[in-house]
Scaffold this motif. Sequence first.
Motif, PDB file in Angstrom:
ATOM      1  N   SER A 298      -6.998   6.724   5.668  1.00  0.00           N
ATOM      2  CA  SER A 298      -6.569   5.687   6.255  1.00  0.00           C
ATOM      3  C   SER A 298      -5.023   5.410   6.267  1.00  0.00           C
ATOM      4  N   LEU A 299      -4.411   6.247   5.563  1.00  0.00           N
ATOM      5  CA  LEU A 299      -2.918   6.283   5.284  1.00  0.00           C
ATOM      6  C   LEU A 299      -2.324   6.907   6.433  1.00  0.00           C
ATOM      7  N   ASN A 300      -1.355   6.447   7.012  1.00  0.00           N
ATOM      8  CA  ASN A 300      -0.587   6.998   8.437  1.00  0.00           C
ATOM      9  C   ASN A 300       1.010   6.544   8.115  1.00  0.00           C
ATOM     10  N   GLY A 301       1.689   7.204   7.288  1.00  0.00           N
ATOM     11  CA  GLY A 301       3.030   6.944   7.023  1.00  0.00           C
ATOM     12  C   GLY A 301       3.257   5.522   6.357  1.00  0.00           C
ATOM     13  N   PRO A 302       2.615   5.379   5.257  1.00  0.00           N
ATOM     14  CA  PRO A 302       2.860   3.879   4.604  1.00  0.00           C
ATOM     15  C   PRO A 302       4.349   3.567   4.484  1.00  0.00           C
ATOM     16  N   LEU A 303       4.584   2.318   5.041  1.00  0.00           N
ATOM     17  CA  LEU A 303       5.623   1.752   4.796  1.00  0.00           C
ATOM     18  C   LEU A 303       5.767   0.474   4.023  1.00  0.00           C
ATOM     19  N   GLY A 304       5.753  -0.649   4.218  1.00  0.00           N
ATOM     20  CA  GLY A 304       5.746  -1.825   3.417  1.00  0.00           C
ATOM     21  C   GLY A 304       4.529  -1.644   2.442  1.00  0.00           C
ATOM     22  N   LEU A 305       4.707  -2.397   1.418  1.00  0.00           N
ATOM     23  CA  LEU A 305       3.747  -2.144   0.167  1.00  0.00           C
ATOM     24  C   LEU A 305       4.130  -3.604  -0.747  1.00  0.00           C
ATOM     25  N   VAL A 306       2.602  -4.209  -0.947  1.00  0.00           N
ATOM     26  CA  VAL A 306       2.549  -5.331  -1.767  1.00  0.00           C
ATOM     27  C   VAL A 306       1.551  -5.209  -2.818  1.00  0.00           C
ATOM     28  N   VAL A 307       1.563  -5.616  -4.000  1.00  0.00           N
ATOM     29  CA  VAL A 307       0.427  -5.515  -4.835  1.00  0.00           C
ATOM     30  C   VAL A 307      -0.392  -6.890  -4.799  1.00  0.00           C
ATOM     31  N   ALA A 308      -1.692  -6.662  -4.447  1.00  0.00           N
ATOM     32  CA  ALA A 308      -2.571  -8.127  -4.133  1.00  0.00           C
ATOM     33  C   ALA A 308      -2.764  -8.581  -5.530  1.00  0.00           C
ATOM     34  N   PRO A 309      -3.218  -9.941  -5.466  1.00  0.00           N
ATOM     35  CA  PRO A 309      -3.515 -10.722  -6.857  1.00  0.00           C
ATOM     36  C   PRO A 309      -4.352  -9.839  -7.831  1.00  0.00           C
ATOM     37  N   LEU A 314      -1.672  -2.786  -1.470  1.00  0.00           N
ATOM     38  CA  LEU A 314      -1.668  -3.135   0.297  1.00  0.00           C
ATOM     39  C   LEU A 314      -0.435  -2.725   0.814  1.00  0.00           C
ATOM     40  N   THR A 315      -0.672  -1.869   1.877  1.00  0.00           N
ATOM     41  CA  THR A 315       0.270  -0.996   2.617  1.00  0.00           C
ATOM     42  C   THR A 315       0.148  -1.068   4.290  1.00  0.00           C
ATOM     43  N   VAL A 316       1.061  -1.065   5.046  1.00  0.00           N
ATOM     44  CA  VAL A 316       1.085  -0.960   6.202  1.00  0.00           C
ATOM     45  C   VAL A 316       1.815   0.252   6.677  1.00  0.00           C
ATOM     46  N   ASN A 317       0.944   0.580   7.804  1.00  0.00           N
ATOM     47  CA  ASN A 317       1.283   2.175   8.220  1.00  0.00           C
ATOM     48  C   ASN A 317       2.320   2.051   9.389  1.00  0.00           C
ATOM     49  N   SER A 318       3.165   3.198   9.568  1.00  0.00           N
ATOM     50  CA  SER A 318       4.166   3.517  10.702  1.00  0.00           C
ATOM     51  C   SER A 318       3.624   3.995  11.808  1.00  0.00           C
ATOM     52  N   GLY A 319       2.594   4.809  11.434  1.00  0.00           N
ATOM     53  CA  GLY A 319       1.945   5.649  12.486  1.00  0.00           C
ATOM     54  C   GLY A 319       1.012   5.004  13.356  1.00  0.00           C
ATOM     55  N   ASP A 320       0.409   3.748  12.995  1.00  0.00           N
ATOM     56  CA  ASP A 320      -0.461   3.044  13.614  1.00  0.00           C
ATOM     57  C   ASP A 320      -0.393   1.530  13.118  1.00  0.00           C
ATOM     58  N   GLY A 321      -1.078   0.524  13.829  1.00  0.00           N
ATOM     59  CA  GLY A 321      -0.977  -0.847  13.289  1.00  0.00           C
ATOM     60  C   GLY A 321      -1.935  -1.290  12.013  1.00  0.00           C
ATOM     61  N   ASN A 322      -2.154  -0.390  11.268  1.00  0.00           N
ATOM     62  CA  ASN A 322      -3.091  -0.828  10.282  1.00  0.00           C
ATOM     63  C   ASN A 322      -2.593  -1.375   8.952  1.00  0.00           C
ATOM     64  N   LEU A 323      -3.338  -1.999   8.213  1.00  0.00           N
ATOM     65  CA  LEU A 323      -3.112  -2.475   6.836  1.00  0.00           C
ATOM     66  C   LEU A 323      -4.043  -1.897   6.152  1.00  0.00           C
TER      67      LEU A 323
END
Length: 376
Positions: A298-309, A314-323
Amino acid sequence: MKLYSPRMKSWGRAGVVAAAVVVFGATTAGGAVGRAPFLGPLNTVSPIASTVPANGDVNPYGTFVVRHSVGKLRRGHVLVSNFNNAQNQQGTGTTLVQVSPDGAVSEFARIDPSTLPGPCPGGVGLTTALTVLPGGWVVVGSTPTTDGTSDTVQAGCLLVLDSNGTVRETIAGDGINGPWDMTAVSFGNRDELFVTNVLNGTVDGRGAEVDQGTVLRITLCRHGDAPPQRIATTQIGSGFGEKTDPAALVIGPTGVGLGHDGTLYVADTLANRIAAIPDAVHRTTDAGTGTTVSTGGSLNGPLGLVVAPGGDVLTVNSGDGNLVETTPAGDQVAVRTLDNSGSPAGAGALFGLAVDLDHDAVYFVDDAANFLDVLH
């Protein structure tokens, strides 16, 4: 106004249900899922407020939740940096806004490139590299242009602002070259910044991929009311793919997040993978592009990233609107659709994200609407 229990936070306008998917079958580093996904109960997206300040800056990038009230900073509010000016020119945004959970917006800083207290090659164009250190010191990256194109992009710097939004220091050179994203950890009066850089040979590549993106660990020391001073710079990652791109200015290693065991996770955007650099806080050697935690799926050009508790990434994709939520073992365990506008749906809409202080929601900027939203 939408309210939700148990804490009855206000999330602005009524939310929409986020599409939820549990995924399997991606290329992973092995291991089993040992707990419920952090995203499990989070299914509703609500817009909070516009991130456009009075000067019209757009394209929100950096996102950071303030942990302590000091100066103009307020605990639990979200600091957001803007990358574009009112003419939508990339690398020219000069503003930071602060947004409360109930949607109140204030301008934290408007930075004048002509009055900086130190060098910042090229001027000001605020990136996703954004953090707040103890004492309310705000550090934000600048990867500037003069006309919004890669032809004029320059190395930039890290800008250090006090808690009232005044730039007190610039940190430039010694490997800083297009600071794109950042995370930080503090020990006493010492801060370690982990910064991705995307301009090493990129412009000369003229749109072709070059494998020279870097990750720096920049060590700062704080003394009383004086701005933190850089005392060391260590290159702990290199060889990441990067290239210029008309729609994004530059594509290269972006989001970074520090795991509980000291592993630094990197969103390797062009390689469509999450990378890991072990012992990032203490290592003295360059780990290259690290090891692959997860790729494809489900990764599609990951951009922003944060580590959950709980330690998942957690990553958001540049190629679609998915987290996408990925375990440290490499299992992609949950997906949420945050934006489905445009064509391809959601492409180019997402960048910075941050977990709220109560660990039950994720803030993210939606570049398609110039809004700060929340998944809760």
